[in-house]
Design an enzyme around this catalytic site. Structure first.
Site, PDB file in Angstrom:
ATOM      1  CD  GLU A  90      -9.318  -8.308  -3.850  1.00  0.00           C
ATOM      2  OE1 GLU A  90     -10.122  -8.059  -2.961  1.00  0.00           O
ATOM      3  OE2 GLU A  90      -7.996  -8.726  -3.525  1.00  0.00           O
ATOM      4  CE1 TYR A 147      -9.563  -2.452   0.536  1.00  0.00           C
ATOM      5  CE2 TYR A 147      -8.547  -0.560  -0.919  1.00  0.00           C
ATOM      6  CZ  TYR A 147      -8.490  -1.745   0.109  1.00  0.00           C
ATOM      7  OH  TYR A 147      -7.047  -2.140   0.246  1.00  0.00           O
ATOM      8  CG  ASN A 179      -3.564  -2.049   6.895  1.00  0.00           C
ATOM      9  OD1 ASN A 179      -3.405  -1.839   5.764  1.00  0.00           O
ATOM     10  ND2 ASN A 179      -4.572  -2.933   7.216  1.00  0.00           N
ATOM     11  CE  LYS A 202      -4.005  -2.099   2.180  1.00  0.00           C
ATOM     12  NZ  LYS A 202      -5.267  -1.790   3.482  1.00  0.00           N
ATOM     13  CG  HIS A 256      -5.289  -5.688  -0.438  1.00  0.00           C
ATOM     14  ND1 HIS A 256      -6.527  -5.639   0.009  1.00  0.00           N
ATOM     15  CD2 HIS A 256      -5.577  -6.682  -1.458  1.00  0.00           C
ATOM     16  CE1 HIS A 256      -7.596  -6.200  -0.499  1.00  0.00           C
ATOM     17  NE2 HIS A 256      -7.053  -7.049  -1.263  1.00  0.00           N
TER      18      HIS A 256
HETATM   19  P1  IDP Z   1      -8.182  -6.458   5.751  1.00  0.00           P
HETATM   20  O1  IDP Z   1      -7.235  -5.443   4.846  1.00  0.00           O
HETATM   21  O2  IDP Z   1      -7.392  -6.960   7.005  1.00  0.00           O
HETATM   22  O3  IDP Z   1      -8.913  -7.499   4.885  1.00  0.00           O
HETATM   23  P2  IDP Z   1     -10.724  -4.871   6.026  1.00  0.00           P
HETATM   24  O4  IDP Z   1     -11.569  -5.040   7.073  1.00  0.00           O
HETATM   25  O5  IDP Z   1     -11.036  -5.605   4.804  1.00  0.00           O
HETATM   26  O6  IDP Z   1      -9.251  -5.291   6.350  1.00  0.00           O
HETATM   27  O7  IDP Z   1     -10.348  -3.166   5.795  1.00  0.00           O
HETATM   28  C1  IDP Z   1      -9.935  -2.931   4.509  1.00  0.00           C
HETATM   29  C2  IDP Z   1      -8.959  -1.978   4.726  1.00  0.00           C
HETATM   30  O8  IDP Z   1      -9.545  -0.790   5.222  1.00  0.00           O
HETATM   31  C3  IDP Z   1      -7.847  -2.243   5.893  1.00  0.00           C
HETATM   32  O9  IDP Z   1      -6.672  -2.890   5.347  1.00  0.00           O
HETATM   33  C4  IDP Z   1      -7.456  -0.922   6.164  1.00  0.00           C
HETATM   34  O10 IDP Z   1      -6.575  -0.204   5.248  1.00  0.00           O
HETATM   35  C5  IDP Z   1      -8.755  -0.219   6.294  1.00  0.00           C
HETATM   36  N1  IDP Z   1      -9.677  -0.081   7.324  1.00  0.00           N
HETATM   37  C6  IDP Z   1     -10.168  -1.024   7.831  1.00  0.00           C
HETATM   38  N2  IDP Z   1     -10.601  -0.523   9.159  1.00  0.00           N
HETATM   39  C7  IDP Z   1     -10.330   0.493   9.479  1.00  0.00           C
HETATM   40  C8  IDP Z   1     -10.588   1.317  10.350  1.00  0.00           C
HETATM   41  O11 IDP Z   1     -11.294   1.065  11.723  1.00  0.00           O
HETATM   42  N3  IDP Z   1      -9.993   2.541  10.319  1.00  0.00           N
HETATM   43  C9  IDP Z   1      -9.300   2.892   9.382  1.00  0.00           C
HETATM   44  N4  IDP Z   1      -9.104   2.100   8.290  1.00  0.00           N
HETATM   45  C10 IDP Z   1      -9.731   0.879   8.348  1.00  0.00           C
HETATM   46 MG    MG Z   2     -10.401  -7.234   3.387  1.00  0.00          MG
END
Ligand code: IDP
Ligand code: MG
Length: 147
Positions: free
Chosen positions: A128, A51, A114, A11, A117
């Site tokens: 994807e 997304y 984070n 990312k 992905h």
């Molecule tokens: P994942 O990437 O671990 O599958 P998802 O729940 O699918 O997590 O969420 C997609 C992306 O959205 C996350 O990787 C993160 O970048 C962002 N995200 C998820 N939850 C939050 C939050 O509570 N605050 C800010 N960003 C979030």
């Molecule tokens: Mg996810």
């Protein structure tokens, strides 16, 4: 049966911070074959579409802004049971909750920023991969289209 292919991204937070090389090394050392790789810069509209499943969630706008804020690396990875394996390699969404040695524990800044992905199902991996890589390019790279 679980497939051998998943979709991954480095990312914008990690790319901008100069962590892409170390993350790619971690991927190789963890036994994944890189089938396809591309440096990308998502538009807002592309990030919204990628997304789409999160549209309406409280973090959606922040996520779309972040994912379209800079360069990223799109990857197609091969390993046995690839989706589950890669989710284990990257760790929990929030690096504060990610296990020791996972990519998010090692490289992520926060729950939003984070570092990487990972697809959450074989079905989404297919979607994807197709989002970033045309079938003819996968074929040229010697990678079969998943699914
Ligand atoms: P994942 O990437 O671990 O599958 P998802 O729940 O699918 O997590 O969420 C997609 C992306 O959205 C996350 O990787 C993160 O970048 C962002 N995200 C998820 N939850 C939050 C939050 O509570 N605050 C800010 N960003 C979030
Ligand atoms: Mg996810």
């Amino acid at each position: 049966m679980a497939g051998r292919t998943t979709f991954a991204m480095v990312k914008p937070d990690a790319f901008e911070a100069g962590k892409a090389g170390r993350i790619l090394a971690h991927i190789e050392q963890s036994g994944y074959a890189i089938l396809a790789m591309r440096l990308v810069r998502l538009t807002r509209v592309e990030a919204e579409a990628f997304y789409e499943v999160h549209r309406g969630r409280p973090f959606y706008q922040e996520l779309v802004s972040f994912m379209s804020s800079g360069r990223a690396v799109a990857l197609v990875l091969d390993k046995a049971d690839a989706v589950a394996a890669w989710r284990a390699t990257i760790g929990a969404t929030d690096p504060a909750e990610a296990a020791e040695g996972t990519i998010r524990k090692l490289f992520a800044e926060s729950k939003g920023r984070n570092a990487v992905h990972g697809s959450d199902s074989d079905e989404n991996a297919v979607r994807e991969v197709a989002f970033f890589f045309p079938e003819r390019e996968l074929a040229r790279l010697g990678a079969e289209s998943p699914g």
